[in-house]
Design an enzyme around this catalytic site. Sequence first.
Site, PDB file in Angstrom:
ATOM      1  CG  HIS B  67      24.215  38.754  39.640  1.00  0.00           C
ATOM      2  ND1 HIS B  67      23.498  39.857  39.253  1.00  0.00           N
ATOM      3  CD2 HIS B  67      24.788  38.807  40.758  1.00  0.00           C
ATOM      4  CE1 HIS B  67      23.775  40.834  40.199  1.00  0.00           C
ATOM      5  NE2 HIS B  67      24.666  39.926  41.081  1.00  0.00           N
ATOM      6  CG  ASP B  96      38.011  59.521  17.208  1.00  0.00           C
ATOM      7  OD1 ASP B  96      37.958  58.707  17.922  1.00  0.00           O
ATOM      8  OD2 ASP B  96      37.071  59.553  16.344  1.00  0.00           O
ATOM      9  CD1 TRP B 132      31.716  35.953  41.221  1.00  0.00           C
ATOM     10  CD2 TRP B 132      32.997  36.657  39.898  1.00  0.00           C
ATOM     11  NE1 TRP B 132      32.741  36.345  41.942  1.00  0.00           N
ATOM     12  CE2 TRP B 132      33.676  36.882  40.988  1.00  0.00           C
ATOM     13  CE3 TRP B 132      33.950  37.131  38.789  1.00  0.00           C
ATOM     14  CZ2 TRP B 132      34.718  37.789  41.082  1.00  0.00           C
ATOM     15  CZ3 TRP B 132      35.032  37.879  38.903  1.00  0.00           C
ATOM     16  CH2 TRP B 132      35.633  38.239  40.294  1.00  0.00           C
ATOM     17  CB  SER B 160      36.196  43.214  23.739  1.00  0.00           C
ATOM     18  OG  SER B 160      35.632  44.236  24.149  1.00  0.00           O
ATOM     19  CB  SER B 161      39.321  44.035  28.079  1.00  0.00           C
ATOM     20  OG  SER B 161      38.154  43.936  28.719  1.00  0.00           O
ATOM     21  CG  HIS B 244      42.973  41.894  44.690  1.00  0.00           C
ATOM     22  ND1 HIS B 244      42.076  41.870  45.326  1.00  0.00           N
ATOM     23  CD2 HIS B 244      43.775  43.023  44.723  1.00  0.00           C
ATOM     24  CE1 HIS B 244      42.145  43.021  46.004  1.00  0.00           C
ATOM     25  NE2 HIS B 244      43.148  43.979  45.506  1.00  0.00           N
ATOM     26  CD  GLU B 246      37.857  42.397  36.405  1.00  0.00           C
ATOM     27  OE1 GLU B 246      38.852  42.458  35.449  1.00  0.00           O
ATOM     28  OE2 GLU B 246      36.670  42.768  35.933  1.00  0.00           O
ATOM     29  CE1 TYR B 248      41.750  48.331  45.284  1.00  0.00           C
ATOM     30  CE2 TYR B 248      42.516  46.266  44.920  1.00  0.00           C
ATOM     31  CZ  TYR B 248      42.019  47.197  45.800  1.00  0.00           C
ATOM     32  OH  TYR B 248      41.898  47.155  47.009  1.00  0.00           O
ATOM     33  CB  SER B 259      38.822  62.614  41.442  1.00  0.00           C
ATOM     34  OG  SER B 259      39.341  61.641  42.300  1.00  0.00           O
ATOM     35  CG  HIS B 293      43.033  39.187  49.582  1.00  0.00           C
ATOM     36  ND1 HIS B 293      43.568  40.419  49.637  1.00  0.00           N
ATOM     37  CD2 HIS B 293      41.970  39.007  48.822  1.00  0.00           C
ATOM     38  CE1 HIS B 293      42.999  41.073  48.592  1.00  0.00           C
ATOM     39  NE2 HIS B 293      42.071  40.108  48.204  1.00  0.00           N
ATOM     40  CG  HIS B 294      40.312  36.709  46.750  1.00  0.00           C
ATOM     41  ND1 HIS B 294      39.059  37.168  46.967  1.00  0.00           N
ATOM     42  CD2 HIS B 294      41.202  37.706  46.201  1.00  0.00           C
ATOM     43  CE1 HIS B 294      39.014  38.606  46.267  1.00  0.00           C
ATOM     44  NE2 HIS B 294      40.410  38.786  46.121  1.00  0.00           N
ATOM     45  CB  THR B 319      42.270  52.835  49.865  1.00  0.00           C
ATOM     46  OG1 THR B 319      42.720  51.852  49.311  1.00  0.00           O
ATOM     47  CG2 THR B 319      40.820  52.882  49.446  1.00  0.00           C
ATOM     48  CE  LYS B 322      43.374  56.841  44.343  1.00  0.00           C
ATOM     49  NZ  LYS B 322      43.011  57.872  43.583  1.00  0.00           N
ATOM     50  NE  ARG B 441      30.363  34.203  47.570  1.00  0.00           N
ATOM     51  CZ  ARG B 441      31.323  34.490  46.981  1.00  0.00           C
ATOM     52  NH1 ARG B 441      32.605  34.511  47.558  1.00  0.00           N
ATOM     53  NH2 ARG B 441      31.173  35.033  45.823  1.00  0.00           N
TER      54      ARG B 441
HETATM   55  C1  HEM Z   1      40.526  48.364  51.547  1.00  0.00           C
HETATM   56  C2  HEM Z   1      40.459  47.379  50.360  1.00  0.00           C
HETATM   57  C3  HEM Z   1      40.025  46.194  50.346  1.00  0.00           C
HETATM   58  C4  HEM Z   1      40.253  44.946  51.209  1.00  0.00           C
HETATM   59  C5  HEM Z   1      41.190  45.038  52.306  1.00  0.00           C
HETATM   60  C6  HEM Z   1      39.668  43.837  50.668  1.00  0.00           C
HETATM   61  C7  HEM Z   1      39.723  42.448  51.115  1.00  0.00           C
HETATM   62  C8  HEM Z   1      38.982  41.419  50.599  1.00  0.00           C
HETATM   63  C9  HEM Z   1      39.180  39.915  51.299  1.00  0.00           C
HETATM   64  C10 HEM Z   1      40.028  39.579  52.091  1.00  0.00           C
HETATM   65  C11 HEM Z   1      38.287  39.343  50.392  1.00  0.00           C
HETATM   66  C12 HEM Z   1      38.379  37.909  50.506  1.00  0.00           C
HETATM   67  C13 HEM Z   1      37.212  37.422  51.449  1.00  0.00           C
HETATM   68  C14 HEM Z   1      36.904  35.895  51.338  1.00  0.00           C
HETATM   69  O1  HEM Z   1      36.355  35.324  50.066  1.00  0.00           O
HETATM   70  O2  HEM Z   1      36.738  35.354  52.458  1.00  0.00           O
HETATM   71  C15 HEM Z   1      37.653  40.048  49.505  1.00  0.00           C
HETATM   72  C16 HEM Z   1      36.499  39.616  48.642  1.00  0.00           C
HETATM   73  C17 HEM Z   1      36.136  40.658  47.654  1.00  0.00           C
HETATM   74  N1  HEM Z   1      36.623  41.818  47.318  1.00  0.00           N
HETATM   75 FE1  HEM Z   1      37.691  43.246  48.563  1.00  0.00          FE
HETATM   76  N2  HEM Z   1      38.837  44.337  49.510  1.00  0.00           N
HETATM   77  C18 HEM Z   1      38.986  45.522  49.498  1.00  0.00           C
HETATM   78  C19 HEM Z   1      38.453  46.323  48.301  1.00  0.00           C
HETATM   79  C20 HEM Z   1      37.775  45.700  47.239  1.00  0.00           C
HETATM   80  C21 HEM Z   1      37.388  46.620  46.248  1.00  0.00           C
HETATM   81  C22 HEM Z   1      37.793  48.090  45.870  1.00  0.00           C
HETATM   82  C23 HEM Z   1      36.674  45.592  45.530  1.00  0.00           C
HETATM   83  C24 HEM Z   1      35.953  46.222  43.983  1.00  0.00           C
HETATM   84  C25 HEM Z   1      35.825  47.025  43.628  1.00  0.00           C
HETATM   85  C26 HEM Z   1      36.771  44.576  45.942  1.00  0.00           C
HETATM   86  C27 HEM Z   1      35.828  43.496  45.761  1.00  0.00           C
HETATM   87  C28 HEM Z   1      35.941  42.078  46.129  1.00  0.00           C
HETATM   88  C29 HEM Z   1      35.434  40.939  45.624  1.00  0.00           C
HETATM   89  C30 HEM Z   1      34.394  41.100  44.417  1.00  0.00           C
HETATM   90  C31 HEM Z   1      35.339  39.844  46.614  1.00  0.00           C
HETATM   91  C32 HEM Z   1      34.961  38.487  46.372  1.00  0.00           C
HETATM   92  C33 HEM Z   1      35.350  37.874  45.286  1.00  0.00           C
HETATM   93  C34 HEM Z   1      34.628  36.459  45.231  1.00  0.00           C
HETATM   94  O3  HEM Z   1      34.927  35.568  46.003  1.00  0.00           O
HETATM   95  O4  HEM Z   1      33.428  36.396  44.838  1.00  0.00           O
HETATM   96  N3  HEM Z   1      37.206  44.349  47.297  1.00  0.00           N
HETATM   97  N4  HEM Z   1      37.799  41.496  49.727  1.00  0.00           N
HETATM   98 CU    CU Z   2      41.133  40.783  46.436  1.00  0.00          CU
END
Ligand code: HEM
Ligand code: CU
Lengths: 190, 516
Positions: B67, B96, B132, B160-161, B244, B246, B248, B259, B293-294, B319, B322, B441
Amino acid sequence: MWWSDNAKIATKLLALAASMLVFAIFVMPPLYDAFCEITGLNGKTGGKYEAVPAAVDRDRLVTVQFVASNNENMPWGFKPSVVTVKVHPGEAMDTVFLASNPTDRDMVAQAIPSLVPFKAAEYFHKTECFCFNQQALKAGESAELPLRFIVDPDLPPSVNTITLSYTLFDITERVSSNLDNKNTDSEREG
Amino acid sequence: MAHGPQPGFKRWLYTTNHKDIGSMYLWFSFAMFLLGGCMALVIRAELFEPGLQIVQPEFFNQMTTMHGLIMVFGAVMPAFVGLANWMIPMMIGAPDMALPRMNNWSFWILPFAFAMLASTLFMEGGAPNFGWTFYAPLSTEYAPPSVTFFIFSIHIMGASSIMGSINIIATILNMRAPGMTLMKMPLFVWTWLITAYLLIAVMPVLAGVVTMMLMDIHFGTSFFSAAGGGDPVLFQHVFWFFGHPEVYIMILPAFGIVSAIIPTFARKPLFGYSSMVYATASIAFLSFIVWAHHMFTVGMPIAGELFFMYATMLIAVPTGVKVFNWVTTMFRGSMTFETPMLFAVAFVILFTIGGFSGLMLAIAPADFQYHDTYFVVAHFHYVLVPGAIFSITAGVYYWLPKWTGNMYNETMGKVHFWLAFIGLNVTFFPMHFVGLAGMPRRIPDYALQFADFNQIASVGAFLFGAAQLVFLFNVIRTVQGGNKATDEVWENPEGLEWTVPSPAPYHTFSTPPAVR
Ligand code: HEM
Ligand SMILES: [Cu+2]
């Protein structure tokens, strides 16, 4: 006119992508190792240490604890002969770990050390360690694995206890499959 | 170039036309969206009640993994590339894309990559089951044999990307109509320019990390194996150095779409155009220095925890700029709420909620509790579903009349919106609560006290899924016919794309337009 401009920029961007690939595979791992070694991060301890004569700090005693554990599916018996020792910084200390292979096949193991607190890692010197080499034990065999270490007199005063842990990995298959292409793995630093 | 499309299937196979390729990307991504969505429904069906009812834990893990992979690489990214293909040339007055043949390639290798990935479901040992994020050694020493196919499919997606991004950058830098200076470009073009650079910088890192896995698995190296002198934590650093940026990559083009839409329906020019450009650039830059931070819980020194905590919180500043600009654009505008605007407004509100839960997760000491719980799942679904998915949906409704020449059915669009909006919140909001209460999770079974909220979430998920069928139906009906759209489609929208006829002819801007 467009085409040549486009070819130019595409080539540049492709070169950027290629260099990022090289960066990921050939730069990041060594960089990470170097970083860990300098900072003691992840408790990685250094390699073999050449003892330099240094004054023994008789006024200070540091507790060193030993932990031995087996990685998943590792059937060996593995434990420290003593669990705790007290040493003066600067003084060389010997101990042994006990390992036994209870299975009916010959096996090879590698011990991987890790040390806490991280900030003590660079002050913990091993002049001799079974973790510098792979350990082979025949079926049913046991052995005493030696360790000789010195705690550096410059160890920060806030550290009174150091815990040294070894995890034992079964690398029998890895060794047999790598016999022909002699691999840098075997000379890894403990 | 001067002639129209070839008849039949060959048109699609050999096409180098940016509109054809854009359409193929969009249809492909919708197919992947449905496939990934079905897997999500398997997950939610199993989690409807505690205990094991429908699937075995092994298969459950394959579902969560597939998924995530399919939604990220198959649904969201190709959809944005599809929109880029359709809109960037029309927005900058180019005939084009800059490298049309490469464009054909970057699309056509994708179906192979995903066919290969999906085929792992039928292999012995099953599909990838390691999440994933495929952390080593779960994805190396303990992986099912199909992991090799997973690795190659990631390689193809990466290629591709990268090709797509090179094309986009070359188009934007070389093919703008005379007078279209960089600071006159629509924000969608700007955000894609920056996203493309991000992709070129980090997709090779992803390719690198799977290559290292491949070598560990088959060639006896030990990048990630502690027994051989490697380090599994290294995997996480390399992965998140890609991962990370990614996330964004999946949100910056969304900023561009929103916008474009909000000014049209607020009937006011976008507030703070240049600050939007600078905010996008700073988000992109900061995204390279926050990856750990992950990994707050892997055992970093305190200095590292603090650095990554503050750097992460810093991202909230651009952010916030915006969000402020979008709200200010709407403020005192004469707003109407057609479907694209509904999705765009929901984007602003719900994405902000996701940003706030992100800030909570960024607090390193607190993250020790939240990490790997459903709170993280709630966070990233709030930024990705109303963020990426809603913005793509908004963009499709906004530009569909230009693409097809027909208006979509507004009532059906609104039904789609409200079903999706309610479904999404019912699904993901309760996940905050179970997460804070400690539900981990990626588990197929859970403790009894989480049952109620999980039941609610599962109901919401099926509602959200149903909403997408309304969308599909509406789009197909619009392609087939409907009320004719005017050339402008909306009331005084800004941008060159509205100066060409509806539907947009097969070739547009063969002679560059004059840009004021
Ligand atoms: C203010 C902006 C953001 C902050 C401060 C933030 C912060 C964080 C932090 C600290 C984690 C880790 C949590 C953990 O695993 O314990 C996390 C996970 C995640 N964030 Fe954000 N995030 C922000 C915006 C975004 C945006 C814009 C996206 C995507 C469009 C995003 C997608 C994700 C994803 C996919 C994960 C989980 C990845 C995984 O472990 O599978 N985040 N975020
Ligand atoms: Cu991140």
